[in-house]
Design a protein around this motif. Sequence first.
Motif, short mmCIF file in Angstrom:
data_model
loop_
_atom_site.label_atom_id
_atom_site.label_comp_id
_atom_site.label_asym_id
_atom_site.label_seq_id
_atom_site.Cartn_x
_atom_site.Cartn_y
_atom_site.Cartn_z
N GLN A 50 -69.75 54.65 42.03
CA GLN A 50 -69.48 55.33 40.77
C GLN A 50 -67.99 55.56 40.56
O GLN A 50 -67.50 55.49 39.44
CB GLN A 50 -70.24 56.66 40.70
N SER A 53 -66.47 52.26 39.42
CA SER A 53 -66.87 52.03 38.03
C SER A 53 -66.08 52.92 37.07
O SER A 53 -65.61 52.47 36.03
CB SER A 53 -68.37 52.28 37.88
N THR A 54 -65.93 54.17 37.44
CA THR A 54 -65.18 55.11 36.59
C THR A 54 -63.71 54.71 36.51
O THR A 54 -63.10 54.77 35.43
CB THR A 54 -65.33 56.55 37.13
N ILE A 78 -66.78 63.17 40.75
CA ILE A 78 -67.27 62.21 41.74
C ILE A 78 -66.52 62.42 43.06
O ILE A 78 -67.12 62.34 44.14
CB ILE A 78 -67.12 60.76 41.21
#
Length: 130
Positions: A50, A53-54, A78
């Motif tokens: 994540q 991706s962020t 995150i």
Amino acid sequence: MLLKLFLGFTLIPLLELYLLITVGSYIGAAATILIVILTGAVGAWLARMQGVSTMLTIRERLNSGQMPAEEMIDAALILVAGLLLLTPGLITDVCGLTLLIPPARNAFKRLLRRKFDTWIRQGHIEIHRF
């Protein structure tokens, strides 16, 4: 504030210890340790996926000239989730995994936004515009 920090650094580890001992007495020490290791490993992997991706979304937004404010908050949450997952314990693992679930993270972001707005209105935080 000092009292909150003191309670956080003493109560949370005590609760973690109590929960680990209680769970260990039901399912055994080896199984309890395995659960902590597996949740940490799976959570760290999810946080990494994540996070990457962020960061790609942040780069895309910056390249298109947009401010990636929401994505920056996601990245910070995150990171916090990853830190919680690397901390041994069941409570911190549940909190970390919860922050990795996008709807739960969005709810937490709304809560943070309301809290920050309240602090700004009360004058605890000053906003300086350039």
